[in-house]
Each structure stands twice: as structure tokens, then as C-alpha cells.
Enzyme design. Structure first.
Site, PDB file in Angstrom:
ATOM      1  CG  HIS A 137      -0.455   6.410   1.995  1.00 28.85           C
ATOM      2  ND1 HIS A 137      -1.639   5.747   2.198  1.00 28.85           N
ATOM      3  CD2 HIS A 137       0.492   5.647   2.568  1.00 28.85           C
ATOM      4  CE1 HIS A 137      -1.414   4.630   2.848  1.00 28.85           C
ATOM      5  NE2 HIS A 137      -0.121   4.542   3.090  1.00 28.85           N
ATOM      6  CG  ASP A 139       1.710   4.676   6.188  1.00 25.76           C
ATOM      7  OD1 ASP A 139       0.835   3.919   5.747  1.00 25.76           O
ATOM      8  OD2 ASP A 139       2.739   4.994   5.554  1.00 25.76           O
ATOM      9  CG  ASP A 251       1.042   1.455   1.426  1.00 23.90           C
ATOM     10  OD1 ASP A 251       1.686   0.873   0.521  1.00 23.90           O
ATOM     11  OD2 ASP A 251       1.589   1.875   2.459  1.00 23.90           O
ATOM     12  CG  ASP A 388       4.123   7.013   1.572  1.00 29.45           C
ATOM     13  OD1 ASP A 388       3.095   6.759   0.906  1.00 29.45           O
ATOM     14  OD2 ASP A 388       4.927   6.153   1.944  1.00 29.45           O
ATOM     15  CG  HIS A 533      -1.408  -0.308   5.265  1.00 32.87           C
ATOM     16  ND1 HIS A 533      -2.361   0.674   5.136  1.00 32.87           N
ATOM     17  CD2 HIS A 533      -0.241   0.276   4.937  1.00 32.87           C
ATOM     18  CE1 HIS A 533      -1.796   1.785   4.737  1.00 32.87           C
ATOM     19  NE2 HIS A 533      -0.506   1.577   4.609  1.00 32.87           N
TER      20      HIS A 533
HETATM   21 ZN   LIG Z   1       0.889   2.969   4.039  1.00 35.26          ZN
END
Ligand SMILES: [Zn+2]
Length: 835
Positions: A137, A139, A251, A388, A533
Site C-alpha cells: 500500500h 500512499d 485504506d 504499507d 485518502h
Molecule cells: Zn493509505
């Protein structure tokens, strides 16, 4: 009970009270039942009236001909309530909430769930079919900026992915964030690009969802959600020739059916969601409805259905995905092997798989898989393997893939265990699920509704992020408006018009179309990135928000160049006069964005030297009030085409609460011929209260009250922050002020308003003298960083109207050349909140 004396039920007053309470309870139950019946009856009557009305109107439009009574239902989105009652297997989320006790009992190993039992023979006929799906994941900004994450982690993950997947064709991986993937693609050579294509074609690498980011589903406007999806899908189509089939959203803080609708429209058939209220997850697990067909609330047909898988446990990390017991699952996260940087908080570390321990390890893991499988209707099981920013180092890939491969080999060599296990992509899993459905006739239930508001534990409701960093939320809408409602339209019109003008399908050489197109794409991608997000939600760290803000700001500036240059061409009567000079634009905007953290400032229009051009992006005539700033109070507005003087109202531009500017004046106009100016300044004592006379002659009492929420103050208690809204037990508190507010009253033919200037903010109620009630509320926060953890709330109450101020702040600004915005929400503070 030993030693208890048998007693007559009427012996004591206490028992008498119990009996009375019981009877009372019975009456209440009966009343509730009657009320429910009554509500159903009212709903049926209402539906019947609507149905008859629609039928009658249809018949009337049909001129008495034999028009089908159902023809009114053919309009998308116009379904009567009775039309969407389909089958008994459908789930309405609002009904589910009525069923749930929200009591949060301790479920044992699965804290928020329950003990899961099985006999062991459930898979004798149909073996457990396990797909372990490696994921990472990433971000696009949170603790670090997008670029920092890319440099420190993401590019290493993707580089290693190429090598490690190529080593063994049984290895798989999914990837979601195209913003990162495209950045990496731009840096790799042709040979590596070919390797990527081979991995995709071989089904070892799957691009899931295909969005530019994993978008927030609460704050994002649908156009921006679509923009980031189009940007990612177009990139994939152009560079890899693939179309995503399965969605992956593990998420975002709650899930919306609007995203589902867009995904379905973009060609996806399946999706996975994760952050759902823990009580809802538990209920769905008990009902075996974690997999369902997500249907739109307004749709009675399966046309827009999409197969959705809801993860059952707390998180998408390894401890919460192999089965219900995180202490066991953590032992199968081989990135946490002793000696590595990460460890298991449950204090039982993983062990490398060896010949000595493989049987014990395999059976321990199988037990978790079997328990998890009992929550689903099919024996096909999805188990994600990641977290993550996972798989940064080469050794992490080796640790996960080699240990799991040994376990899979063991499973596959022992048919008596009734499990087929392998690495898989998301689509591998869903294809197996659909195969099973087809073979057995198994149906999934349908579900309608949305998954807000998310809570991950106790009463930790994630509604704080709905209002975190409102300044950036507004900037998001400003960019979206500039992109969608002016630049995209004007750029397209210009290209079409130029080709038509030249007659040879070519563009005018002086028009910098490629440069403008790059600016347009950069604007789309800046907007797309901000739908992440942790971006539009306001949950990223301060420097990361500054990075996002800077990107949004530059995107607006760059789009304005495209917009000015395109409008120049379109407005010229003599097209041969066109020339492009960015340093001397033909048109000026009427406001200036000077920095990413400053509000746009209106530039006064110099009377007698400049004219005003307003762009209406809609395809229909509009009637609205236009506000501009001029350098003289002696302004009058003339229609350039007809020469007619238009109605206008000159108002003050206030530089301080009680001091009007002598250099700038606000001119508001619509097609009423009159000019009027009046300012009253006075002090009002007590709460702001007045009477409002409606056109009908009715007089309504209007009162404005400001409330604010504090946060919890107890020791070791979580506080409100960027994510959570945890108000103190005292609830909403009235905003108190030591000095009475300065109140300004302005009346005119176009609009009238009342502005109250408090210490921390000003509040304006503006009534437009148009047909019907047109009311606008404007709140301007004056103080930077008002108070961390004090969630401000302004509510406007009367007996006919109720609105929260935030609704006003998020409205997009007007789209004009020069821009004349009619939305005046001015949050001059950047409210920082930290979790
Ligand atoms: Zn995230």
C-alpha cells in the site's frame, strides 16, 4: 439458586414496581410496533400518491393516448420506492443499523468478532481454494510527500518487483496507485518496460482499480473521483494496453456507492473494500454476507451491480488478514522474522519454515484459513499479504515468497488437508469465485447503501476528516471548477473552432496547443493526486499538505494560461489578429491567486478602461447575480450588445469591520434597472435575531446561534483530531463573546445582507431579491489556527431553513473571464488538527 426463598410475586413493593415496569415495557413495545405499521402505511400511501401522480401526468403528456403507466419509470434515477423492493435476499444498510446493538463485546482472539467453529469435514467435497495476494500500500503522500516516498521506498519496491516476479512464474503481485507507477515507468528503460509488459501479460502483475490514487470517497466530488480514474485508466491503456477488472480500496475511511457506480462504469466487475465499521463487519460475518452484489439505491435492475468483497477483520496488514487471530497471523508475516526491523506486537515471532517445523506451521496456518473461510459462502478464500510500503528490500521478497512457497508445496502434497494454495492476483481470486458460483448455482446477496461513518474501535468515529483543513478542501474545489467548468471546455472549443476556421483540420501555428495540453494534463493530475485518502481528507502532515497546496496552486495558474489563451481566440471577431504572448495576455482574470495558502484577491476593475466578459459554462440561459470589484462608486453596468443599462447595486468593500474601502467597491448586478446604496452600522446586543418577511407575506423569526465542540479531556483518552471527532461529554457549547458583535446591515434592490463581526469570525446572511427564497450564508474565519482540537460548528436555524456553514465553503467558485465568483466563502484560516 440454593437457599433462595420462594416468594409470591405480589409480596413486596419492589416486585410490584417490576411488574408495573414490565407492563409499561409491553405497552411501549406494542406502541412501537403500531408506529412501525403506521409508518409503513404512510410510506405505501405516499408511494401510491406518487405513482398515481406520475401516471396521471404521463397520461396527460400523452394527450390521452394509450401511454404505458410505467413510462415515467423509464427515467434513470426516478424509481418509486415499491419498484426497488426486489427479493428477500437483499440487504439495506439502514435496516442493518436498526438491528445492531453497537455494544462492542470482547470477542476473544478476534476482539471485535466472535469464536469461529468448524468440524473439519466442510472441505471434503470442495477443497479450500486459497489465493494469497501480495500487495504494497503506497500512499501518494502522508507522513512524507509524494516525491519523498517515491525516492525512499516506492521506486525500490517496483524495481525489486520486476526482478523477484521474474525469478519464479508462480509469484504474483497487485499494484493500485498509477500516480507512482507512471512516475516509475518514466524512469525505467525500454528493457524494463518490456519486462513489465511480460509480467502483466503472464498474469503475474495485476494493476488493480487503475486510479491515479486510492481516492477518498467522502470528501471528493464525483467529478474529481472520475478524473483520477480516467487519468489512471488512460495511462494504462496507452502504455500497457490493459483495462482493470478488479478494484482494491483498503485504506479509504469509509466507502461510497458513488465510487462503486464509477468503477462499474469504468468496466470493473469486482472490488474489495476494507475500512467498514467493526460492528457492521461482525454482522456481515455472522450472516455470511461479506461478499455481495453492491447495487445502487435508485436502481431496481442488476445493470449496475458489482461484486464486492468486504475484508472481515480490523486491518489490511498480515496479522489481520490470514484469519481471526492476529497473534497467529503475525507469525506468518515473514518480514517480521527475528533480526529484521519489524516485529510482532503479540510477542510470538515468526519462524523460518524448515523441514522440522513445516507440519506444525502449516496446520497452524490452515486453522486460520479454515476459520476465515467459514465467514464466506464459498470455499474460495482471499488472503492479502502486505502492508504499507512493503517489499522495499530484496530480502523481504525472498522471506515472504520462499517461506510461503514451502507452505503451499506442503499443502499441495497433502491432499488429505483439502486445500489448494497459491499466490494470486485479485482477478485470479474473483475468477475462481465466479467459477464456483457458476458451478454450484451459489448466489450472492444484493446490498444497497453506503459504509459511512467508519469506526475502527469503541466509539472512534472517523468523521473528523470531513472538515479537516477546510482551506485546502476549498482549494480542491477551486481547481476542479477551473479545470472542469472552464479550461477543459474552452480548450476543446478552441481546437474545434480553429480547425473549422482553417478548413484543413490544422491548428493556428501561433496557438501553443501541445504546451496547453500538457498544462491541462498537469492540472488533471494535480486534482487527481489530491483525491488521495490522505490529501483531500486533510490527514497528511503539515509539510505534505503544503506540498499538495503548492501543486493545486500551480495547477490553477497553469490552467488559467490555457483558459486565457483559448478564450482570446474564441472572442476575436477577426481571427487573423490572433497572436499568443503569455507575458501580455489579452484577458485578465478578475481575481489573483498569489500563493497556495492565500485566498484569491479581487482586482478592482478600472472603470472606463475595461469591460467585463462573463463565461457561462452551462448549456442553458442562467439568471444570477454577478459581483465584481470596481474602483469607483459611480459605476453603472451596460450590456455591450444592446447598450441597455442594467440594474446594479454598489456595496462597500470592508477593509475592517467598521471601515469601508475608499478605493474599491463591490458592484452586484442583474437585469433590474436601478442603483441603490445604503449602509447602516450599528451595535447589536445579545444573540443575533431578526425577522424575515417572505414574498408570501409571512414573517419568520430568524435566529443565528454558534456552537462549538471541545474534545475529551480525560487522562489517556483519545482526542478529536484530523481523523476522529470525539466531542467532550458536555456536548456542543454556545460560542460566547465578551464584546457584542458589530453588525452591518446593507439593503439594496439586488440583495440585502446582515453581517455580524465577532472576534474570531464574521457571519453574513444575504438575501437575494430573486424569485423564491435565495439565501446565502457566508462565514469568514479571521484568526489563524483558531484552536487545535476545537471543532467549530456554525448552524443557522429558523423554522424553515437549516444549514451547516461547511456546505457553503465547499461550493465551487464561479467560472468566468475575468472570473466573477458568486461564492464568497472565505476561510482565511488553515485550521490545523493533529491526531
Ligand atoms: Zn493509505
Amino acid at each position: 439458586m440454593q437457599g433462595a426463598e420462594p416468594r409470591h410475586s405480589w409480596d413486596t413493593p419492589a416486585i410490584q414496581v417490576d411488574e408495573d415496569l414490565s407492563q409499561l415495557q409491553h405497552k411501549i413495545d406494542r406502541l412501537e410496533h403500531l408506529l412501525k405499521d403506521n409508518n409503513q402505511l404512510v410510506a405505501m400511501l405516499r408511494d401510491s400518491v406518487l405513482h398515481n401522480k406520475a401516471s396521471w401526468e404521463t397520461g396527460r403528456r400523452g394527450g390521452g393516448t394509450n401511454v404505458s403507466l410505467d413510462s415515467a419509470h423509464g427515467l434513470p434515477g426516478c424509481r418509486l420506492a415499491e419498484d426497488i423492493k426486489d427479493g428477500t435476499d437483499g440487504v439495506q444498510l439502514l435496516d442493518v443499523y436498526d438491528l445492531l446493538p453497537f455494544d462492542n463485546p470482547d470477542g476473544g482472539a478476534w476482539k471485535q468478532g466472535f469464536e469461529i467453529h468448524y468440524h473439519g469435514n466442510e472441505w471434503d467435497k470442495q477443497p479450500l481454494e486459497l489465493f494469497l495476494v501480495p500487495h504494497s500500500h503506497n500512499d501518494p503522500g502522508w507522513v512524507k510527500t509524494f516525491d519523498s516516498y517515491y525516492q525512499d521506498q516506492t521506486k525500490h519496491i517496483l524495481n525489486n518487483m520486476l526482478l523477484k516476479l521474474s525469478e519464479d512464474h508462480r509469484r504474483k503481485m497487485i499494484w493500485a496507485e498509477i500516480s507512482y507507477f507512471s512516475k516509475w515507468w518514466n524512469e525505467i528503460d525500454k528493457q524494463k518496460r518490456e519486462m513489465v509488459k511480460r509480467l502483466v501479460e503472464a498474469g503475474q502483475l495485476e494493476l488493480v482499480t487503475g486510479g491515479w490514487v486510492m481516492a477518498d470517497e467522502a470528501n471528493s466530488h464525483y467529478f474529481a473521483m472520475l478524473d483520477q480514474l480516467i487519468e489512471g485508466h488512460q495511462w494504462l491503456q496507452k502504455h500497457l494496453g490493459v483495462k482493470p477488472r478488479s478494484g482494491w480500496a483498503v485504506d479509504p475511511f469509509g466507502h461510497s456507492p458513488s465510487m462503486t457506480y464509477l468503477l462499474k462504469g469504468a468496466g470493473l466487475s469486482n472490488m474489495v473494500i476494507q475500512r467498514i465499521h467493526y460492528a457492521v463487519k461482525k454482522h456481515f460475518s455472522q450472516q455470511q454476507t461479506l461478499e455481495f452484489l453492491w447495487r445502487q439505491s435508485w436502481d431496481s435492475s442488476p445493470h449496475n451491480d458489482i461484486t464486492c468483497h468486504m475484508m472481515p477483520f480490523y486491518s489490511y496488514d498480515v496479522p489481520h488478514t490470514c484469519g481471526p487471530n492476529p497473534a497467529v497471523c503475525c507469525q506468518f508475516d515473514f518480514h517480521r522474522l527475528p533480526g529484521r526491523r519489524v516485529f510482532c506486537p503479540w510477542r510470538i515471532p515468526p519462524q523460518p519454515i524448515t523441514e522440522q517445523n513445516i507440519k506444525e506451521r502449516a496446520l497452524l496456518l490452515l486453522d486460520q484459513y479454515r476459520q476465515k473461510s467459514r465467514l464466506f459462502r464459498s470455499p474460495v478464500l482471499l488472503v492479502p499479504l502486505g502492508d504499507d510500503f512493503r517489499y522495499v528490500e530484496s530480502s523481504e521478497w525472498d522471506a515472504q515468497f520462499s517461506n510461503y512457497q514451502k507452505l503451499f508445496d506442503y499443502f499441495n502434497q497433502h491432499p488429505e488437508l483439502h486445500i489448494k494454495a497459491r499466490f494470486g492476483t485479485l482477478s485470479d481470486y474473483f475468477e475462481a469465485l465466479h467459477r464456483h458460483q457458476k458451478a454450484t448455482g451459489m448466489n450472492l446477496p444484493t446490498l444497497r447503501g453506503d459504509f459511512f461513518t467508519y469506526a475502527d474501535r469503541d466509539d472512534h468515529y472517523w468523521s473528523g476528516y470531513f472538515t479537516s483543513r477546510p482551506f485546502y478542501k476549498r482549494l480542491d474545489r477551486a481547481l476542479e471548477a477551473t479545470l472542469r467548468y472552464s479550461t477543459e471546455i474552452l480548450f476543446s472549443l478552441t481546437l474545434a473552432e480553429m480547425r473549422r476556421f482553417r478548413g484543413d483540420s490544422r491548428l493556428v501555428p501561433d496557438y501553443p496547443a501541445p504546451e496547453h495540453f500538457r498544462g491541462l494534463v498537469a492540472g488533471r493530475r494535480s486534482l487527481a493526486l489530491f483525491q488521495h485518502h490522505d490529501a483531500v481528507t486533510g490527514t497528511a502532515r503539515d509539510p505534505v499538505m503544503v506540498d499538495y497546496g503548492t501543486r493545486l496552486f500551480h495547477a490553477i495558474l497553469s490552467l488559467r494560461h490555457v483558459l486565457q489563451s483559448s478564450a482570446h481566440w474564441l472572442l476575436l471577431v477577426d481571427k487573423t489578429q490572433y497572436h499568443h504572448d503569455q507575458s501580455k495576455p489579452f484577458l485578465q482574470m478578475d481575481d489573483v491567486f498569489s500563493a497556495h495558502d492565500a485566498l484569491p484577491q479581487k482586482t478592482p476593475l478600472t472603470l472606463s478602461h475595461e469591460s467585463l466578459i462573463i463565461f457561462n459554462p452551462t448549456e442553458q440561459l442562467r439568471s444570477s447575480v454577478i459581483n465584481i470589484v470596481v474602483d469607483s462608486p459611480d459605476a453603472h453596468v451596460v450590456d455591450a450588445e444592446t447598450g441597455h443599462t442594467l440594474a446594479a447595486q454598489i456595496s462597500a468593500v470592508w477593509v475592517e469591520p467598521s471601515r469601508a474601502s475608499t478605493e474599491a467597491f463591490q458592484a452586484g448586478n442583474r437585469s433590474i434597472i436601478s442603483l441603490f446604496k445604503q449602509f447602516d452600522v450599528s451595535h447589536l446586543k445579545g444573540p443575533e435575531a431578526s425577522k424575515l418577511r417572505l414574498q408570501s407575506g409571512l414573517v419568520r423569526q430568524v435566529q443565528v446561534q454558534f456552537l462549538w465542540y471541545g474534545t475529551r479531556t480525560g487522562m489517556n483518552q483519545d482526542k478529536s483530531g484530523a481523523y476522529l471527532f470525539l466531542p467532550g461529554e458536555e456536548g456542543a457549547q454556545p460560542y460566547s463573546f465578551s464584546e457584542p458583535p458589530l453588525v452591518r446591515v446593507s439593503r439594496g434592490p439586488v440583495f440585502s445582507d446582515i453581517t455580524s463581526c465577532f472576534q474570531h469570525f464574521t457571519h453574513t446572511v444575504r438575501l437575494y431579491h430573486l424569485d423564491g427564497i435565495k439565501l446565502r450564508l457566508i462565514i469568514s474565519l479571521l484568526q489563524l489556527n483558531i484552536k487545535v482540537n476545537a471543532d467549530k460548528l456554525g448552524a443557522y436555524m429558523s423554522d424553515f431553513y437549516f444549514v451547516f456553514y461547511f456546505l457553503e465553503i465547499i461550493l465551487p467558485s464561479g467560472l468566468v473571464i475575468p472570473s466573477v465568483t458568486s461564492v464568497s466563502a472565505e476561510p482565511s484560516c488553515r485550521c490545523t488538527q493533529a491526531r
